[in-house]
Design a protein around this motif. Structure first.
Motif, PDB file in Angstrom:
ATOM      1  N   TRP A   1      54.217  17.026  14.374  1.00 48.75           N
ATOM      2  CA  TRP A   1      53.099  17.595  15.138  1.00 48.75           C
ATOM      3  C   TRP A   1      53.655  18.544  16.185  1.00 48.75           C
ATOM      4  O   TRP A   1      54.602  18.209  16.913  1.00 48.75           O
ATOM      5  CB  TRP A   1      52.297  16.489  15.822  1.00 48.75           C
ATOM      6  CG  TRP A   1      51.134  17.003  16.621  1.00 48.75           C
ATOM      7  CD1 TRP A   1      49.931  17.419  16.150  1.00 48.75           C
ATOM      8  CD2 TRP A   1      51.074  17.155  18.053  1.00 48.75           C
ATOM      9  NE1 TRP A   1      49.107  17.814  17.176  1.00 48.75           N
ATOM     10  CE2 TRP A   1      49.794  17.661  18.361  1.00 48.75           C
ATOM     11  CE3 TRP A   1      51.963  16.921  19.095  1.00 48.75           C
ATOM     12  CZ2 TRP A   1      49.382  17.926  19.667  1.00 48.75           C
ATOM     13  CZ3 TRP A   1      51.562  17.188  20.399  1.00 48.75           C
ATOM     14  CH2 TRP A   1      50.291  17.680  20.669  1.00 48.75           C
TER      15      TRP A   1
ATOM     16  N   GLU B   1      41.704  18.579  12.986  1.00 47.28           N
ATOM     17  CA  GLU B   1      42.938  19.286  12.617  1.00 47.28           C
ATOM     18  C   GLU B   1      43.751  18.469  11.609  1.00 47.28           C
ATOM     19  O   GLU B   1      44.252  19.013  10.617  1.00 47.28           O
ATOM     20  CB  GLU B   1      43.779  19.548  13.872  1.00 47.28           C
ATOM     21  CG  GLU B   1      43.204  20.591  14.801  1.00 47.28           C
ATOM     22  CD  GLU B   1      43.965  20.668  16.114  1.00 47.28           C
ATOM     23  OE1 GLU B   1      43.689  21.576  16.909  1.00 47.28           O
ATOM     24  OE2 GLU B   1      44.843  19.793  16.346  1.00 47.28           O
ATOM     25  N   GLN B   2      43.858  17.175  11.865  1.00 47.38           N
ATOM     26  CA  GLN B   2      44.651  16.328  10.977  1.00 47.38           C
ATOM     27  C   GLN B   2      43.977  16.145   9.625  1.00 47.38           C
ATOM     28  O   GLN B   2      44.635  16.142   8.587  1.00 47.38           O
ATOM     29  CB  GLN B   2      44.895  14.959  11.636  1.00 47.38           C
ATOM     30  CG  GLN B   2      45.754  15.020  12.888  1.00 47.38           C
ATOM     31  CD  GLN B   2      47.082  15.710  12.643  1.00 47.38           C
ATOM     32  OE1 GLN B   2      47.764  15.441  11.658  1.00 47.38           O
ATOM     33  NE2 GLN B   2      47.461  16.619  13.542  1.00 47.38           N
TER      34      GLN B   2
ATOM     35  N   GLU C   1      42.007  18.261   8.160  1.00 49.53           N
ATOM     36  CA  GLU C   1      42.187  19.512   7.423  1.00 49.53           C
ATOM     37  C   GLU C   1      43.615  19.628   6.905  1.00 49.53           C
ATOM     38  O   GLU C   1      43.863  20.129   5.813  1.00 49.53           O
ATOM     39  CB  GLU C   1      41.857  20.703   8.338  1.00 49.53           C
ATOM     40  CG  GLU C   1      40.367  20.814   8.655  1.00 49.53           C
ATOM     41  CD  GLU C   1      40.087  21.915   9.654  1.00 49.53           C
ATOM     42  OE1 GLU C   1      41.056  22.500  10.183  1.00 49.53           O
ATOM     43  OE2 GLU C   1      38.900  22.175   9.943  1.00 49.53           O
ATOM     44  N   ARG C   2      44.539  19.149   7.703  1.00 51.95           N
ATOM     45  CA  ARG C   2      45.936  19.200   7.307  1.00 51.95           C
ATOM     46  C   ARG C   2      46.208  18.305   6.103  1.00 51.95           C
ATOM     47  O   ARG C   2      47.018  18.613   5.240  1.00 51.95           O
ATOM     48  CB  ARG C   2      46.796  18.755   8.486  1.00 51.95           C
ATOM     49  CG  ARG C   2      48.274  18.947   8.287  1.00 51.95           C
ATOM     50  CD  ARG C   2      48.997  18.788   9.607  1.00 51.95           C
ATOM     51  NE  ARG C   2      50.380  18.455   9.317  1.00 51.95           N
ATOM     52  CZ  ARG C   2      51.067  17.533   9.959  1.00 51.95           C
ATOM     53  NH1 ARG C   2      50.495  16.835  10.888  1.00 51.95           N
ATOM     54  NH2 ARG C   2      52.317  17.303   9.658  1.00 51.95           N
TER      55      ARG C   2
END
Length: 561
Positions: free
Chosen positions: A534, A394-395, A397-398
């Motif tokens: 977050w 997730e990170q 991709e972020r």
């Protein structure tokens, strides 16, 4: 008007000076040799009331020398009749100051100046060649300074420490003076200072604590173990200052690195050290044993960036320096209320305090901040420990990264750009050769050259951007991995500590409170180190995923039983 002293009361100053560079001349340039020459000259020429004064270890380019300054004070009182030196360079190697002394000051003060070896005697007038001697003397100082600087640059670029003495906490190795080893008694104090900083104390408070415990200052400690120290011990024993503590907390050498070229001088005539920008430092990692681990050092530097002042009760909040106003962007100040039996600590907007028309108070209690941060960290740490791969993905991709694939693509693009720059140089050279052979017209060569140079110029602009992008990408991936590894180590977080807060929290943004259905609501956004803001999954999702995780762990325990 200054009272003129009788000639029988005026003295003849026999002045000697020796710098560190002059020591290389051996006994011929020594203070004792100069003294013998000066005393003999004074006796042979019947100069009245001779008094020997000297400066040992002082460069000729500076005139802030103890003995010379005393001479000038006596001269201003009319007590100096003659000033005698062995040779003219002993007076100084700064042509502007020496010229001022000879042409104005000594004339005004009625001082006869004599340089024995250079046959200078102001009683006979100053020769026109003396200014040239001053110029050569200054050139000598500059040349010596250049040689020393080149030697220091060579040593510094080779990773040899340029400091005269090892930092407090280290000592020079008996086998190799260029190597530092741990000095255990001082090392314990250094570690204590870093731990006190992490616990929430600032340099002033740490200094106060060390004073109360009777801990020797670094200069006192060096003196006690027989090590020369340029800093004089304090007038009062164990009188630690906040500056000394701050200097220790800022020294990267404690993580095992050698830092060279941290300071510089504007000119060989100016001895004041100036701080260089950090990007100009030369850092050599892991050259000696570390006293402080890198994680602890990083946390302390983060704490130092967020200045934490105690409130009127002397208490420092672990959140001080981390809270910001969502509207004006300024920091929130820390305070406490005396209106109740149990004072409530709180934060409020610094802009509001200075001018209530600029912003609103954004008031929030410290206990509320602590509860929100603790709950937020508990959710984040649990999520990382249960869904580490998912969190990392997730990170990544972020951040807009595709891990190794995109890193490889960026490296390929950078290599291609650098190769093309080299190719353009070859193409321009080949085109020039074709033009000289008549294979290419001058007009065509000019057009082609302009086109290629424009392309090359743009590539040279793009290459640094590509390198920065590549480094940033690699750094983010590396920082994220370190963040995850540290999160995995915190298995059960039940209370906050300054170390945990400043390791995991970057900043906390507080919005102004609003009344909704008669109740007070206030938005608080927590920005975590490395990952920023977050948002945890919905509580129902977390609960469902936690139950699945718990059941899986129970099944695993049964299988292993």
């Amino acid at each position: 008007m200054k009272k003129k002293q009788p000639n029988e009361q005026r003295i003849t100053v026999l002045y000697a000076r020796l710098s560190r560079d002059d020591e290389k001349e051996g006994i011929s340039g020594s203070i004792q040799n100069q003294k013998a020459i000066l005393e003999k000259f004074a006796a042979d020429n019947h100069l009245p009331n001779p008094r020997f004064m000297f400066d040992d270890g002082y460069s000729g380019v500076t005139f802030a020398r103890p003995a010379f300054m005393e001479i000038m004070e006596l001269a201003e009182q009319g007590l100096v009749a003659n000033l005698v030196v062995k040779d003219h360079s002993r007076l100084g190697r700064n042509r502007l100051v020496v010229g001022q002394l000879l042409e104005e000051d000594f004339v005004r003060l009625n001082i006869r100046y004599i340089a024995i070896m250079d046959n200078i005697d102001t009683a006979n007038g100053v020769s026109d060649i003396v200014p040239m001697q001053d110029l050569f003397n200054e050139w000598h100082a500059k040349n010596t300074s250049d040689k020393v600087r080149r030697v220091m640059q060579s040593r510094g670029n080779a990773g040899i420490p340029l400091t005269t003495s090892a930092p407090y906490g280290y000592k020079k190795s008996p086998e190799d003076k260029n190597k530092w080893i741990v000095d255990e008694p001082a090392t314990e104090i250094v570690r204590q200072i870093f731990q006190l900083s992490i616990s929430g104390l600032g340099p002033t408070q740490i200094a106060k604590k060390l004073r109360s415990e009777g801990v020797m200052t670094p200069s006192e400690y060096f003196q006690s173990v027989g090590i020369n120290c340029p800093t004089k011990p304090p007038a009062h024993p164990c009188n630690w200052s906040s500056g000394t503590v701050a200097g220790i907390l800022d020294r990267q050498e404690y993580v095992g690195d050698t830092i060279n070229f941290r300071t510089c001088r504007q000119s060989f005539k100016l001895k004041k050290q100036l701080d260089r920008p950090q990007e100009e430092w030369k850092v050599f990692p892991d050259t000696h044993p570390a006293i402080i681990d890198r994680e602890t050092f990083t946390i302390v530097q983060n704490l130092r960036q967020h200045r934490r002042r105690p409130n009127r009760t002397g208490i420092v909040s672990m959140f001080s320096g981390l809270l910001y106003c969502a509207d004006c962007g300024e920091k929130l100040y820390y305070g406490s209320s005396k209106s109740s039996k149990q004072p409530q600590a709180y934060f409020f907007c610094s802009s509001y305090r200075k001018n209530s028309n600029v912003c609103s108070a954004h008031y929030i209690r410290e206990s509320v901040v602590g509860q929100l941060v603790l709950e937020g960290l508990q959710r984040l740490l649990w999520y990382i420990q249960v869904y580490e791969k998912r969190f990392a993905q997730e990170q990544m991709e972020r951040f807009g990264l595709q891990e190794k694939k995109e890193l490889t693509a960026k490296r390929r693009e950078l290599d291609k750009a650098k190769q093309r720059v080299a190719e353009i140089d070859q193409l321009i050279q080949k085109s020039y050769e074709d033009m000289t052979k008549g294979l290419l017209s001058e007009e065509r060569f000019a057009t082609l050259t302009v086109s290629l140079e424009n392309e090359q110029r743009q590539l040279k602009v793009d290459i640094p951007a590509l390198e920065n992008s590549l480094n940033a990408t690699a750094d983010k991936a590396d920082d994220l991995q370190k963040f995850i590894q540290r999160a995995r180590q915190v298995t059960r977080l039940t209370e906050l500590t300054p170390e945990i807060v400043h390791e995991f929290i970057d900043k906390i943004v507080v919005s102004k409170p609003e009344k909704i259905d008669g109740k007070r609501h206030q938005q608080v956004d927590i920005y975590y180190s490395t990952i920023g803001l977050w948002t945890a999954p919905e509580p129902e999702t977390l609960e469902r995923e936690y139950m699945a995780y718990y059941q899986a762990m129970q099944k695993r325990k049964k299988r292993t039983a």
